[in-house]
Design an enzyme around this catalytic site. Structure first.
Site, PDB file in Angstrom:
ATOM      1  N   ASP A 174       0.939  -1.199   0.011  1.00 48.34           N
ATOM      2  CA  ASP A 174      -0.190  -0.095   0.190  1.00 48.34           C
ATOM      3  C   ASP A 174       0.962   1.250  -0.092  1.00 48.34           C
ATOM      4  O   ASP A 174       2.102   1.207   0.310  1.00 48.34           O
ATOM      5  CB  ASP A 174      -0.929  -0.042   1.388  1.00 48.34           C
ATOM      6  CG  ASP A 174      -1.404   1.224   1.589  1.00 48.34           C
ATOM      7  OD1 ASP A 174      -2.151   1.686   0.527  1.00 48.34           O
ATOM      8  OD2 ASP A 174      -1.363   1.716   2.759  1.00 48.34           O
ATOM      9  N   ASP A 191      -0.370   5.226   0.778  1.00 48.47           N
ATOM     10  CA  ASP A 191      -0.566   6.280   1.920  1.00 48.47           C
ATOM     11  C   ASP A 191      -0.471   5.648   3.098  1.00 48.47           C
ATOM     12  O   ASP A 191      -1.454   4.574   3.575  1.00 48.47           O
ATOM     13  CB  ASP A 191      -1.791   6.826   1.530  1.00 48.47           C
ATOM     14  CG  ASP A 191      -2.005   7.578   0.208  1.00 48.47           C
ATOM     15  OD1 ASP A 191      -0.723   8.289   0.004  1.00 48.47           O
ATOM     16  OD2 ASP A 191      -2.517   7.310  -0.782  1.00 48.47           O
TER      17      ASP A 191
END
Ligand code: XBP
Ligand code: MG
Length: 249
Positions: free
Chosen positions: A8, A10
Site C-alpha cells: 500500500d 498512503d
C-alpha cells in the site's frame, strides 16, 4: 514460497495523509472558493472512506450541501480532485515526505533477493510516482513491476479488487505474496484477496481493527530504530525478509 511483496502507499510507504493529502485537499477547496476546511481531526474521520473523490462526496453528503444532479456532482468533484492532485504532486516536488522507517531497507533487501515488488493503492497514479521519485529517486518507480492505483478498478479498498488486479498482473497466487498495509480498509482488501498481511500502524489507524493480520507492528523498523510487535507473539527487532518468508511458509 514467497515471490512478491505488495505495498500500500498512503500511510504504509510514507505518512502522506495528515500533511500531504489533507493539505492538498484544503488548498484545492480554497482555490475553488469553497469555505471547507478539513482539520486533522475531521480528516481522521473522513479517512474511513478511501479515494479522494469518494471522500469529497461523502463529506458533501454529511454536510447537507445543496443537491446537484449526478452528472453535475461528478464534474464538480472531478474538478476539485484534479486540482488536489496537482497540489499534492507540487507539494512532494517542493519538499519530499520521507519514507517510514524500514521501508527503504526492506525494498533493497527484497530486490537483492530477487523478490518481485508491486503496489496496490487507492490513490491516483501520479501521486505514487511523485512520492517514489521524491523519496527514493526517479529510478525507483521501475522497481515495482505492477502499480495498481486509483480508478483502475471500479471499487476501491476495502473491496479486494485492487489486490485481485495486482495478482492477475503478476500472474501469482495469493499464497506467494505478502501485503503491507496500515489501515483496516487496506487489511480487508488484502485479506479479501487471500493475502497474508503485515500492518504497520500509524497515528490515524492506531485504533483500527486488525483482526486477521499476520503481524501488526508500529513500524517495519531498522536496526537503529527497532519496531515493536503489537499483535502476534513473534519477537523481532525489525522485520526482515526471513521473518516475512515465514508468514507464507
Ligand atoms: C489512500 C486513500 C487515498 C488518499 C488520497 O488509501 O484513501 O484516497 O487519501 O488519494 P490507501 P486520492 O492507503 O488504503 O490506498 O485523492 O488520489 O484518491
Ligand atoms: Mg494506506
Amino acid at each position: 514460497m514467497l515471490q512478491a511483496l505488495i505495498f500500500d502507499v498512503d500511510g504504509t510507504l510514507a505518512d502522506t495523509e495528515r500533511h500531504g493529502h489533507r493539505a492538498a485537499f484544503n488548498q484545492a477547496f480554497a482555490s475553488f472558493g469553497l469555505d471547507w476546511h478539513w482539520s486533522e481531526e475531521l480528516y481522521g474521520e473522513l479517512l474511513a472512506v478511501t479515494g479522494g473523490k469518494e471522500r469529497i462526496e461523502f463529506y458533501l453528503q454529511q454536510s447537507a450541501r445543496p443537491e446537484r444532479d449526478r452528472a453535475d456532482l461528478d464534474r464538480f468533484i472531478a474538478g476539485i480532485h484534479a486540482q488536489k492532485t496537482r497540489n499534492y504532486v507540487d507539494l512532494l516536488q517542493r519538499s519530499a515526505i520521507p519514507l517510514r522507517s524500514g521501508v527503504k531497507r526492506l525494498l533493497l533487501e527484497a530486490r537483492a533477493r530477487g523478490l518481485r515488488l508491486a503496489i496496490a493503492t487507492t490513490t491516483t497514479p501520479q501521486n505514487v510516482s511523485a512520492l517514489l521519485a521524491s523519496a527514493l529517486g526517479e529510478d525507483s518507480i521501475a522497481w515495482f513491476e505492477v502499480i495498481g492505483a486509483g480508478d483502475i478498478v471500479p471499487r476501491k479498498k476495502p473491496a479486494p479488487e485492487i489486490y485481485h488486479y495486482v495478482l492477475r498482473q503478476l500472474g501469482l497466487e495469493a499464497s506467494a505474496c505478502v501485503a503491507f498495509e496500515d489501515s483496516a480498509n487496506g487489511l480487508l482488501a488484502a485479506r479479501g484477496a487471500g493475502i497474508e498481511t503485515v500492518i504497520t500502524r500509524n497515528g490515524y489507524t492506531r485504533n483500527d481493527d486488525f483482526g486477521g493480520a499476520a503481524l501488526v507492528l508500529d513500524r517495519l523498523g531498522d536496526p537503529e530504530f527497532p519496531s515493536t510487535v503489537l499483535q502476534q507473539t513473534q519477537r523481532r527487532d525489525y522485520l526482515d525478509l526471513d521473518a516475512i518468508e515465514n508468514l507464507v511458509a
